[in-house]
Design an enzyme around this catalytic site. Structure first.
Site, PDB file in Angstrom:
ATOM      1  N   GLU A  44       5.868  -3.229   8.402  1.00  0.00           N
ATOM      2  CA  GLU A  44       4.476  -3.655   8.208  1.00  0.00           C
ATOM      3  C   GLU A  44       3.580  -2.532   7.677  1.00  0.00           C
ATOM      4  O   GLU A  44       2.552  -2.798   7.068  1.00  0.00           O
ATOM      5  CB  GLU A  44       3.893  -4.218   9.512  1.00  0.00           C
ATOM      6  CG  GLU A  44       4.325  -5.643   9.810  1.00  0.00           C
ATOM      7  CD  GLU A  44       3.872  -6.637   8.739  1.00  0.00           C
ATOM      8  OE1 GLU A  44       2.741  -6.558   8.263  1.00  0.00           O
ATOM      9  OE2 GLU A  44       4.702  -7.504   8.377  1.00  0.00           O
ATOM     10  N   HIS A  46       4.425  -0.318   5.299  1.00  0.00           N
ATOM     11  CA  HIS A  46       4.558  -0.430   3.837  1.00  0.00           C
ATOM     12  C   HIS A  46       3.847  -1.698   3.333  1.00  0.00           C
ATOM     13  O   HIS A  46       3.159  -1.674   2.310  1.00  0.00           O
ATOM     14  CB  HIS A  46       6.028  -0.546   3.437  1.00  0.00           C
ATOM     15  CG  HIS A  46       6.881   0.622   3.817  1.00  0.00           C
ATOM     16  ND1 HIS A  46       7.862   0.533   4.766  1.00  0.00           N
ATOM     17  CD2 HIS A  46       6.922   1.899   3.351  1.00  0.00           C
ATOM     18  CE1 HIS A  46       8.480   1.702   4.881  1.00  0.00           C
ATOM     19  NE2 HIS A  46       7.926   2.551   4.031  1.00  0.00           N
ATOM     20  N   GLN A  70      13.298  15.353  -2.065  1.00  0.00           N
ATOM     21  CA  GLN A  70      12.392  15.643  -0.955  1.00  0.00           C
ATOM     22  C   GLN A  70      13.120  15.806   0.373  1.00  0.00           C
ATOM     23  O   GLN A  70      12.483  15.972   1.408  1.00  0.00           O
ATOM     24  CB  GLN A  70      11.295  14.585  -0.856  1.00  0.00           C
ATOM     25  CG  GLN A  70      11.750  13.213  -0.384  1.00  0.00           C
ATOM     26  CD  GLN A  70      10.641  12.197  -0.495  1.00  0.00           C
ATOM     27  OE1 GLN A  70      10.247  11.793  -1.599  1.00  0.00           O
ATOM     28  NE2 GLN A  70      10.092  11.770   0.632  1.00  0.00           N
TER      29      GLN A  70
HETATM   30  P1  AMP Z   1       8.121   6.013   2.971  1.00  0.00           P
HETATM   31  O1  AMP Z   1       8.947   4.826   2.630  1.00  0.00           O
HETATM   32  O2  AMP Z   1       8.331   6.507   4.369  1.00  0.00           O
HETATM   33  O3  AMP Z   1       8.198   7.111   1.925  1.00  0.00           O
HETATM   34  O4  AMP Z   1       6.612   5.532   2.950  1.00  0.00           O
HETATM   35  C1  AMP Z   1       6.060   4.945   1.809  1.00  0.00           C
HETATM   36  C2  AMP Z   1       4.570   4.813   1.992  1.00  0.00           C
HETATM   37  O5  AMP Z   1       4.301   4.013   3.128  1.00  0.00           O
HETATM   38  C3  AMP Z   1       3.891   6.163   2.233  1.00  0.00           C
HETATM   39  O6  AMP Z   1       2.667   6.207   1.543  1.00  0.00           O
HETATM   40  C4  AMP Z   1       3.687   6.155   3.722  1.00  0.00           C
HETATM   41  O7  AMP Z   1       2.598   6.949   4.149  1.00  0.00           O
HETATM   42  C5  AMP Z   1       3.408   4.689   3.969  1.00  0.00           C
HETATM   43  N1  AMP Z   1       3.664   4.367   5.380  1.00  0.00           N
HETATM   44  C6  AMP Z   1       4.797   4.619   6.085  1.00  0.00           C
HETATM   45  N2  AMP Z   1       4.647   4.240   7.376  1.00  0.00           N
HETATM   46  C7  AMP Z   1       3.382   3.741   7.479  1.00  0.00           C
HETATM   47  C8  AMP Z   1       2.605   3.191   8.549  1.00  0.00           C
HETATM   48  N3  AMP Z   1       3.105   3.083   9.783  1.00  0.00           N
HETATM   49  N4  AMP Z   1       1.351   2.788   8.290  1.00  0.00           N
HETATM   50  C9  AMP Z   1       0.829   2.898   7.036  1.00  0.00           C
HETATM   51  N5  AMP Z   1       1.496   3.406   5.978  1.00  0.00           N
HETATM   52  C10 AMP Z   1       2.759   3.816   6.198  1.00  0.00           C
END
Ligand code: AMP
Length: 288
Positions: A44, A46, A70
């Site tokens: 949720e 994402h 990364q």
């Molecule tokens: P990731 O797949 O972990 O690289 O995250 C992709 C994007 O989703 C990044 O901009 C994260 O900051 C955002 N994101 C990940 N977890 C959350 C969360 N719990 N609430 C809001 N945005 C999130």
């Protein structure tokens, strides 16, 4: 039938050329293009970015790419969850228009040798514990910006430092893109949603709550008049240690620069990173 009509169907593209072609048509139609970069294993958090993007933009492009640049040595790239079919269903259900899922070899082609050198907000905290991490993040984000040429790009506050590094890069490299940072989405008990929560056993999942609880405690201390950042960090650390998590850092920082602050007399951000089992979790809250 694949289509470039917004909201009509989710279209999966695997190559940059194909994506550029499809997006050129949408751009000609005058649509505002929004980008949501992710590494998949969507939750949720994402999907809240997808919702925000759809609210603001005529066309929502999501990318799913587990970016090797990364990840450091010994980190979890091999075991990082990759439930692509489930991700595609979630994105279709939320009305995303395009999902770009490139092969690693197509992103980092043979001979790839150019990376973004990051400074400023990239140097401390995650920058110290994950050397090279933000260099990899900035490089892939810049590549995706060039491929998609979005008007706006959406990031989560959950990765607070990452959002500052991206904003810094956009300002420093004169990129004509608006960065939108959306609030952290949490489980009902407070745990910040993260793809890495899948690594936690039930018992670890309960102990991991100490992260969000320590941030809540920091907020309570500030609301009650505590100003000394050392006192707040000490209380937060005690809570995290009591749950037998291994702390990488607990910090109170300037929310714009991430410079450590001694007194919480104005806006501040509390950030925490800790390891539990095979998961390394991060969380943060704005204070003051
Ligand atoms: P990731 O797949 O972990 O690289 O995250 C992709 C994007 O989703 C990044 O901009 C994260 O900051 C955002 N994101 C990940 N977890 C959350 C969360 N719990 N609430 C809001 N945005 C999130």
């Amino acid at each position: 039938m694949p289509t470039t009509q917004p909201g009509a169907a989710l279209r999966l593209t695997r190559t940059g050329d194909e994506l550029r072609r499809d997006l050129a048509a949408a751009r000609q139609a005058g649509l505002t293009v929004g980008l949501v970069p992710t590494m998949g294993a969507l939750h949720e958090g994402h999907l809240s970015l997808v919702d925000a993007c759809r609210r603001d933009c005529g066309l929502t492009v999501v990318t799913i790419f587990v970016n090797p640049a990364q990840f450091g040595r010994g980190e979890d790239i091999a075991s990082y969850p990759r439930p692509l079919d489930a991700d595609l269903k979630l994105l279709a259900g939320r009305g995303a228009d395009f999902v770009f899922v490139p092969e690693t070899e197509a992103v980092y082609r043979a001979g790839h040798a150019t990376y973004v050198e990051v400074g400023g907000p990239a140097l401390s905290l995650e920058g110290e514990f994950r050397p090279g991490h933000f260099r990899g993040v900035a490089t892939i984000v810049l590549k995706l910006f060039h491929l998609v040429e979005p008007h706006r790009a959406y990031f989560g506050r959950k990765d607070y430092q990452q959002s500052l590094v991206v904003r810094r890069m956009v300002a420093d490299l004169d990129l004509p893109i608006e960065i939108v940072v959306c609030p952290t989405v949490r489980e009902p008990d407070g745990l910040a949603m993260s793809s890495r929560n899948a690594y936690l056993s039930d018992q670890e999942r309960r102990r991991a709550l100490a992260l969000s609880q320590s941030l809540k405690r920091a907020g309570q201390l500030v609301a009650a008049g505590t100003r000394d950042a050392r006192v707040i960090v000490a209380e937060m650390s005690a809570l995290v240690r009591a749950a037998e998590l291994t702390i990488d850092y607990v910090a109170i920082c300037n929310p714009d620069t991430l410079a450590p602050i001694e007194r919480v007399d104005g806006p501040a951000v509390a950030l925490v990173a800790a390891r539990i089992g095979r998961a390394r979790l991060i969380d943060n809250e704005l204070l003051g």
